[in-house]
Design an enzyme around this catalytic site. Structure first.
Site: not given
Ligand code: GRF
Length: 220
Positions: A67, A111
């Site tokens: 990551r 979202h």
């Protein structure tokens, strides 16, 4: 007020990106999209950026060991392009402090649910399965949790008796486009103040002279 310098991260079809591109092109939004970055080579969003004459790059998370190195590559590309505010517009990777610390409180996400309900994947399916009567979308600042950062604004749509996951998602998506545009406009107008977390209170956002329950009739 200075023109917003945006970097936009995408993974998919890019309809939220398109809203921003259209609004900057016709002058409704005082912003410049400096770069669009997709973590997926096949994202239709990349084609939208090219058609608008905006620089774009594919930086695949699969090309990195972990990551951290992926996120540092994103930071490098965004900084190099001159991006100051980052918009996650359907970007399907969770970001850690390796990325977030480079743009403190300047990363926003859209979202498709009324947070804090239904974070994470398939928010629309979660809403339908739960039997709620209203659903909607949230624009929030990103922290290192999954959809947990300070809420900027929300918009509500009804859940209809015969809704499928797709019909509900389409209704929410339309509202996402409006809400994301409004929030970016507020940011470009300097109407957003972020208060850091204290011992008593988590970080929060104050909006000056706007309607943060966007899409509802004004409260009395
Ligand atoms: C939107 O529903 C967004 O909220 C979610 O993924 C979808 C992306 O749509 N995270 P698009 O790529 O902007 O068309």
């Amino acid at each position: 007020m200075a023109t917003l310098q945006l970097g936009i991260l995408v993974s998919g079809s890019g309809t939220n990106l398109q809203t921003i591109l259209d609004a900057t092109a016709d002058g409704r939004l005082d912003a410049r999209v400096r770069i669009v970055i997709s973590n997926r080579p096949d994202a239709a969003a990349i084609g939208r950026a090219s058609r608008a004459g905006i620089a774009s790059r594919v930086i695949s998370h699969k090309a990195f060991d972990g990551r951290r190195s992926f996120e540092l590559a994103l930071v490098h590309a965004l900084r190099e392009a001159g991006a100051e505010w980052i918009v996650l517009a359907g970007f399907m990777r969770v970001l850690t402090p390796a990325f977030l610390d480079a743009f403190p409180m300047r990363v926003i996400n859209i979202h498709p649910a009324l947070l804090p309900s239904f974070p994470g994947m398939d928010a629309q399916g979660q809403a339908l399965a739960s039997g709620v009567r209203v659903a909607g979308c949230t624009v929030h600042l990103v922290d290192s949790g999954t959809d947990t950062g300070p809420i900027i604004a929300q918009s509500v749509v009804p859940v209809l008796q015969n809704d499928t996951r797709d019909s509900l998602a389409a209704r929410i998506l339309q509202r996402e486009h409006q809400l994301l545009f409004e929030v970016l406009r507020w940011i470009s107008q300097d109407r957003l103040t972020v208060y850091a977390a204290t011992n008593q209170q988590r970080a929060r956002v104050q909006l000056d002279d706007v309607n943060p329950w966007f899409g509802l009739d004004p409260m009395p």
